[in-house]
Scaffold this motif. Structure first.
Motif, short mmCIF file in Angstrom:
data_model
loop_
_atom_site.label_atom_id
_atom_site.label_comp_id
_atom_site.label_asym_id
_atom_site.label_seq_id
_atom_site.Cartn_x
_atom_site.Cartn_y
_atom_site.Cartn_z
N THR A 57 0.85 -1.19 0.00
CA THR A 57 0.00 0.00 0.00
C THR A 57 0.88 1.24 0.00
O THR A 57 1.85 1.30 0.75
N PHE A 72 0.43 5.70 -0.31
CA PHE A 72 -0.53 6.79 -0.20
C PHE A 72 -0.04 7.98 -1.01
O PHE A 72 1.15 8.31 -0.98
N TYR A 83 -0.50 12.07 -1.60
CA TYR A 83 -0.98 13.30 -1.00
C TYR A 83 -0.73 14.46 -1.95
O TYR A 83 0.17 14.43 -2.78
N GLN A 100 -0.28 18.78 -1.73
CA GLN A 100 -0.06 19.88 -0.82
C GLN A 100 -0.09 21.20 -1.59
O GLN A 100 0.73 21.43 -2.48
N GLN A 103 -0.17 25.13 2.88
CA GLN A 103 -1.26 24.33 3.42
C GLN A 103 -0.78 22.93 3.79
O GLN A 103 0.36 22.57 3.53
N SER A 104 -1.67 22.19 4.39
CA SER A 104 -1.33 20.85 4.85
C SER A 104 -1.40 19.84 3.71
O SER A 104 -1.76 20.18 2.59
N LEU A 105 -1.07 18.62 4.03
CA LEU A 105 -1.16 17.54 3.06
C LEU A 105 -2.57 16.97 3.07
O LEU A 105 -3.11 16.64 4.13
N LEU A 125 -4.89 13.87 1.66
CA LEU A 125 -4.84 12.54 1.06
C LEU A 125 -5.66 12.53 -0.22
O LEU A 125 -6.83 12.94 -0.22
N THR A 136 -5.40 6.00 -1.94
CA THR A 136 -4.63 4.89 -1.42
C THR A 136 -4.38 3.93 -2.57
O THR A 136 -5.34 3.46 -3.21
N PHE A 139 2.20 20.43 -5.19
CA PHE A 139 3.27 19.57 -4.71
C PHE A 139 2.64 18.22 -4.37
O PHE A 139 1.71 18.16 -3.56
N ILE A 195 3.09 14.29 -3.03
CA ILE A 195 3.98 13.50 -2.18
C ILE A 195 3.39 12.11 -1.98
O ILE A 195 2.18 11.97 -1.76
N ALA A 239 5.24 6.28 8.75
CA ALA A 239 5.25 6.33 7.29
C ALA A 239 6.52 7.03 6.82
O ALA A 239 7.03 7.93 7.47
N PHE A 265 8.23 9.07 3.55
CA PHE A 265 7.74 9.90 2.47
C PHE A 265 8.78 10.06 1.36
O PHE A 265 9.99 10.11 1.63
#
Lengths: 117, 113
Positions: A32, A34, A36, A38, A42-44, A46, A49, A91, A93, A106, A108
């Protein structure tokens, strides 16, 4: 720790073209991964999956036909931004965890800065 | 649903002084809590985690965090800040199992020489 490698780190493309981003687990197998996104300052968030050998699971509001995810092997997941537009500039990730170790953190990738002109 | 809140967009601290970056969480069960740091145009680097055990967790680069169940907090701390600590810090939470992280909005730390 485990290493997740993402390529390319930066890409500039023209509107209407497609861009593929690769995410590799270098020293472990990741069933698996993930993805993301961004936005600046700002934040990441999701996006999806990615599951090896099966379809990806997309978060609400993420267009699966726009952001194609393929997880064809235990060490590689790809995200293809199809028919890119300037609003897709962001961006991106990826991350993965070593399987079978439920308490682990996790890891990255380095991220991919996509600019659509 | 899980969530984390980072109430400060920006934290400024003088080099050599202690620093704290705040995080509170909301979970339905036992939390798996994490702190990550991000430098410009880079991915996230793991700092530390709380899964179970001692409430004070020590991590990379001299950082530590204290899990406080009654206050549902997991603040990041360092006794003496360095200019090189200046970066974007994310608190995150996830369920047990192979589940994705849910991130706070991030706090930009600026350490001034």
């Amino acid at each position: 720790g485990a290493v997740v490698s993402q390529h390319p780190s930066r890409v500039i493309c023209k509107s209407g073209t497609s861009v593929k981003i690769e995410c590799r687990s270098l020293d472990f197998q990741a069933t698996t991964m993930f993805w993301y996104r961004q936005f600046p300052k700002q934040s990441l968030m999701l996006m999806a999956t990615s599951n090896e050998g099966s379809k990806a699971t997309y978060e609400q509001g993420v267009e699966k036909d726009k952001f194609l995810i393929n997880h064809a092997s235990l060490t590689l997941s790809t995200l293809t931004v199809t028919s890119a537009h300037p609003e897709d500039s962001s961006f991106y990730i990826c991350s993965a965890r070593v399987p079978g170790q439920g308490n682990t953190e996790a890891f990255f990738g380095q991220g991919t800065r996509l600019t659509v002109v | 649903a899980q969530s984390v809140a980072q109430p400060e967009d920006q934290v400024n601290v003088a080099e050599g002084n202690p620093l704290t970056v705040k995080c509170t969480y909301s979970v339905s069960g036992n939390p798996y809590l994490f702190w990550y740091v991000q430098y410009p145009n880079r991915g996230l680097q793991f700092l530390l985690k709380y899964i179970t055990g001692d409430n004070l967790v020590k991590g990379s680069y001299g950082f530590e965090a204290e899990f406080n169940k009654s206050q549902t907090s997991f603040h990041l701390k360092k006794p003496s800040a360095l200019v090189s600590d200046s970066a974007l810090y994310f608190c995150a939470v996830r369920d047990p199992g192979n589940t994705p992280l849910v991130f706070g909005k991030g706090t930009r730390l600026s350490v001034i020489a």
